[in-house]
Design an enzyme around this catalytic site. Structure first.
Site, PDB file in Angstrom:
ATOM      1  N   ALA A  32       7.140   7.957 -51.025  1.00 40.60           N
ATOM      2  CA  ALA A  32       7.923   8.712 -50.308  1.00 40.60           C
ATOM      3  C   ALA A  32       9.444   8.009 -51.412  1.00 40.60           C
ATOM      4  O   ALA A  32      10.360   8.975 -51.519  1.00 40.60           O
ATOM      5  CB  ALA A  32       8.198   8.899 -49.156  1.00 40.60           C
ATOM      6  N   SER A  68       7.632   3.768 -44.981  1.00 46.41           N
ATOM      7  CA  SER A  68       7.572   4.969 -45.704  1.00 46.41           C
ATOM      8  C   SER A  68       6.433   6.010 -45.140  1.00 46.41           C
ATOM      9  O   SER A  68       5.533   4.785 -46.173  1.00 46.41           O
ATOM     10  CB  SER A  68       8.241   4.707 -47.287  1.00 46.41           C
ATOM     11  N   ASP A  69       6.766   7.501 -46.005  1.00 45.69           N
ATOM     12  CA  ASP A  69       4.852   7.591 -46.699  1.00 45.69           C
ATOM     13  C   ASP A  69       4.643   7.187 -47.684  1.00 45.69           C
ATOM     14  O   ASP A  69       5.856   7.421 -48.343  1.00 45.69           O
ATOM     15  CB  ASP A  69       4.611   9.547 -46.546  1.00 45.69           C
ATOM     16  N   SER A  70       3.264   7.075 -48.083  1.00 43.39           N
ATOM     17  CA  SER A  70       2.755   6.740 -50.149  1.00 43.39           C
ATOM     18  C   SER A  70       3.447   7.485 -50.639  1.00 43.39           C
ATOM     19  O   SER A  70       3.628   9.199 -50.765  1.00 43.39           O
ATOM     20  CB  SER A  70       1.469   6.701 -49.974  1.00 43.39           C
TER      21      SER A  70
END
Length: 790
Positions: free
Chosen positions: A330, A326-328
């Protein structure tokens, strides 16, 4: 003798490594394998002769719930969350005592101190120590995947610093981008990293968006082809390429980033043609092993919780075989921003079922693990889903050899492998090739350094250093400023007048983007000083553009004009009608509120990395002939947006009924040279019926007085189709170097995908009919054309 406190601070981390290294039990000298679970026998998952699927299955059946869930989260490195540079006794009581999927940005030098970041060999040794702890001090000894950023060179202290991706895109050079990937991966491997977050495959259609600088450009074919080469360059060196941001991330509503990052207004067919195409190529052709799921939603469904995106498209249609991170934050956005989940357990249920593998966040992973385990315990998260996601992570770790060669074998080699002379040469080459010459009236350029007379170097970007650096590139890099580059290229004794002229932004920014404010006395005085210096000078360099306040992540804008007082400064100095070179340093196109044709020479440099000033000086003074082409067009006004390339027929029609301005200031693929090129002898072999190929060839000749690079571009038009298609589709490009008078034969091949469209049923088909084939030096400068029938 008493040891000073400062000495102890330096010695403690090294003593920690020393004590840990010599307190562990040595492996038997005759053992040919690593006894990860310390049971004294060769188990299937430890046996490198066994098929990977068997090794994964064997390891998975041995794992507890705690060990499995630990393989589904990231431990953010020292200075972000982790408090320790190296393992300490407290780690035996931490959540990662049962292992961890990956550790991100550990000891890069980005945060806090730089202990172990440099010299390079100390970092390789430190990573080995951490890896050894996970192998020897956890029950099953599952190795860690060490990750870091790498879109313009490795995110590590004093690594080789390349231009931003937008400048790489303007090189139109596949081989160059592959070599950048190779250098990034080799440096990563030498330092102990096993996974690089690169490349960014987002297609940047809206120049208001702050992260445009981090993309290869606006065209899906260009982005896909350069991205493919970067992935191949990284992964052929045994490092995972984790591409980002999947998916439809780069077109936030109104171009606004920051706290928005949602609601892309993109129709399904446009989504597939523009924003998903680079990812298709990344997975189907380059076989990237990693992907980052983005923050945003699509049509109301967050990507990170979308089975349609993370399973149906990513795994089933694109054939992705790696693991998704995941993008941080998200995942937390599911309940904190999107409000589609109740809490962490609910968010974990949704994301894992959709296809997420590893949750990434700058904070303590314990909170996520508690929620994940709570969901498993109450039955809302199925163990079958957990097992599948863990298996996908383990498979990648086996594939890259972490279970067979988990350590940096020669730590001292890092001192020779990182930022060596060949890598520096490549960084300079990349900087030169990314420069685009926009205006050169009366062939004012190149300048003769011996005949410039008194020189004025003016502007907020002349001596700027900090904004030339990047959060996503090497840390503590040394960059040659524009001023220093120009000064070094001028003969000794040349008189140089310098004035900043104005700051990058004014005190009312960003409100000054949409409202006029009176000049302050200090602002007026600074501009007058610069104008007066320009009057006294014979040659003027005006260095304008962005800084960290106007471009980058969360730095979207409502206008494309030069920020602050820069346009006023430009207008005043251009009005002097002296020999002047405008150097634009930044990350997005700009527009002008006056007739820009009064500016004799304009050069777009983007962000060029460590050799910024030298590369610019080489171009200005003729030591290098610019050959870059715009990977994003320049609109005439922000009011034309959405307007980009490719575009549909009549998307920007010149209509007498509309009170608008049409056309681009500079189109996609545009860029001037100090020499001239002649195109000829177009030949097309239509072998579609027998070989499913269209073979295209032609010649280019350098008819000018200097050696130089040209970028011929192949475009295709579908003349009649069942669905409206783009006016032109880029389907080929090549950067070609030609000496004076030299000719070269260039060839391209069109395949069925190049001629296809998504029909009314969203099926990709090639429809029979006539296609126009165009060879151009930009999207609007056609040099050769013909027609083919399918």
């Amino acid at each position: 003798m008493q040891i000073k406190k400062t000495a102890l601070i330096v010695l403690v981390p090294f003593l920690t490594v020393f004590i840990f290294a010599f307190s562990r039990k040595p492996e038997p000298a005759n053992r040919k394998w690593i006894d990860f679970n310390k049971n004294g026998k060769l188990d299937v998952y430890e046996d490198k002769t066994q098929p990977i699927e068997k090794r994964v299955a064997d390891l998975l059946k041995r794992m507890t719930v705690e060990e499995k869930t630990c393989q589904l989260t990231t431990l953010y490195g020292y200075g972000a969350f982790l408090k320790d540079r190296q393992p300490t006794p407290s780690w035996k009581d931490s959540v990662w005592k049962d292992g961890i999927a990956n550790i991100d940005e550990q000891l890069t030098g980005l945060r806090k101190d730089t202990v172990f970041a440099f010299p390079y060999s100390s970092h390789a040794s430190a990573i080995n120590t951490i890896q050894r702890w996970f192998i020897e001090e956890t029950r099953l000894g599952i190795p860690v995947d060490f990750t870091t950023e790498g879109i313009r060179g490795l995110n590590h202290m004093k690594a080789t610093y390349f231009p931003a991706q937008l400048a790489q895109g303007s090189s139109f050079n596949r081989q160059l981008v592959r070599q950048i990937g190779q250098v990034t991966a080799r440096e990563a491997k030498a330092l102990g990293y096993t996974n690089v977050y690169s490349p960014i495959l987002d297609v940047s259609s809206d120049p208001r968006w702050g992260r445009m600088e981090e993309t290869y450009g606006c065209d899906p074919f260009l982005v896909s082809q350069l991205g493919k080469q970067n992935i191949l360059g990284i992964q052929e060196n045994g490092i995972i390429s984790t591409v980002k941001h999947f998916a439809v991330y780069s077109i936030p509503v109104g171009g606004r980033d920051g706290g928005v990052r949602t609601d892309p207004h993109v129709a399904p067919r446009e989504m597939w043609n523009l924003y998903l195409e680079p990812f298709r190529v990344a997975f189907q052709e380059a076989h990237a092993k990693g992907v980052m799921a983005s923050y945003n939603d699509y049509d109301g469904q967050p990507i990170i919780a979308s089975r349609y995106f993370l399973t149906d498209i990513l795994r089933k249609q694109f054939g992705f075989k790696g693991y998704v991170t995941s993008d941080s934050h998200a995942l937390e956005d599911l309940f904190a921003k999107h409000h589609v989940a109740k809490d962490t357990a609910d968010a974990a249920r949704m994301a894992l079922a959709a296809g997420l593998n590893v949750r990434t966040e700058f904070k303590n992973p314990a909170d996520y693990l508690r929620g994940l385990r709570r969901g498993i315990k109450n039955g809302s998260i199925a163990m079958s889903v957990v097992n599948q996601r863990v298996a996908e992570v383990l498979r990648v770790k086996f594939e890259i050899g972490l279970f067979d060669h988990p350590y940096v074998e020669d730590t001292q080699a890092a001192d020779r492998a990182v930022h060596h002379n060949e890598a520096k040469k490549l960084a300079l080459q990349a900087a030169r090739e990314g420069i685009v010459l926009l205006e050169n009236q009366n062939k004012i350029l190149p300048l003769d350094a011996a005949k410039t007379g008194t020189v004025a170097i003016i502007g907020p970007n002349a001596k700027e250093h900090n904004s030339l650096l990047s959060r996503y590139g090497p840390t503590h890099a040394s960059v040659i400023t524009v001023f220093d580059g120009l000064k070094a290229a001028l003969p000794a004794g040349t008189k140089i007048n310098y004035a900043k002229g104005c700051d990058h932004i004014d005190k009312n920014f960003p409100e000054s983007d949409v409202q006029d404010f009176d000049l302050t006395k200090d602002e007026n005085d600074a501009i007058e000083e610069a104008v007066n210096l320009a009057k006294k000078s014979e040659t003027i360099f005006l260095v304008l553009g962005d800084n960290e306040n106007t471009i980058g992540e969360t730095k979207s804008r409502l206008t494309l004009k030069l920020p602050g007082r820069q346009e006023l400064l430009l207008k005043r100095i251009a009005a002097l009608k002296k020999p002047m070179v405008l150097l634009l340093v930044g990350g997005r196109p700009v527009t002008f509120g006056f007739d820009h044709k009064i500016i004799p020479a304009i050069i777009e440099t983007w962000y060029l990395g460590e050799y910024t000033g030298k590369a610019i000086a080489d171009v200005v003074f003729g030591n290098y002939n610019p050959g870059g082409k715009l990977s994003v067009p320049f609109p005439k006004s922000v009011g034309q947006i959405p307007l980009s390339f490719p575009m549909k027929p009549s998307a920007d029609a010149d209509s007498k009924e509309d009170a608008n301005v049409s056309g681009f200031l500079y189109p996609f693929g545009y860029g001037l040279s100090y020499t001239d090129f002649q195109y000829s002898d177009l030949k097309i072999v239509n072998a579609y019926q027998t070989e499913k190929k269209i073979k295209i060839s032609f010649k280019i000749k350098n008819t000018g007085s200097r050696a130089g690079d040209e970028v011929p571009q192949l475009y295709v038009q579908d003349e009649v189709s069942s669905i409206i298609t783009y006016s032109k589709n880029l389907r080929g490009f090549e950067r070609v170097h030609l000496d004076i008078g030299e000719s070269k034969a260039i060839s391209f091949i069109l395949n069925p995908h190049d001629l296809s469209l998504l029909d009314i049923n969203m099926k990709r088909v090639v429809e029979p009919g006539w296609f126009k084939v165009i060879i151009g030096s930009s999207s609007e400068n056609d040099r050769l054309s013909s027609r083919i029938k399918i």
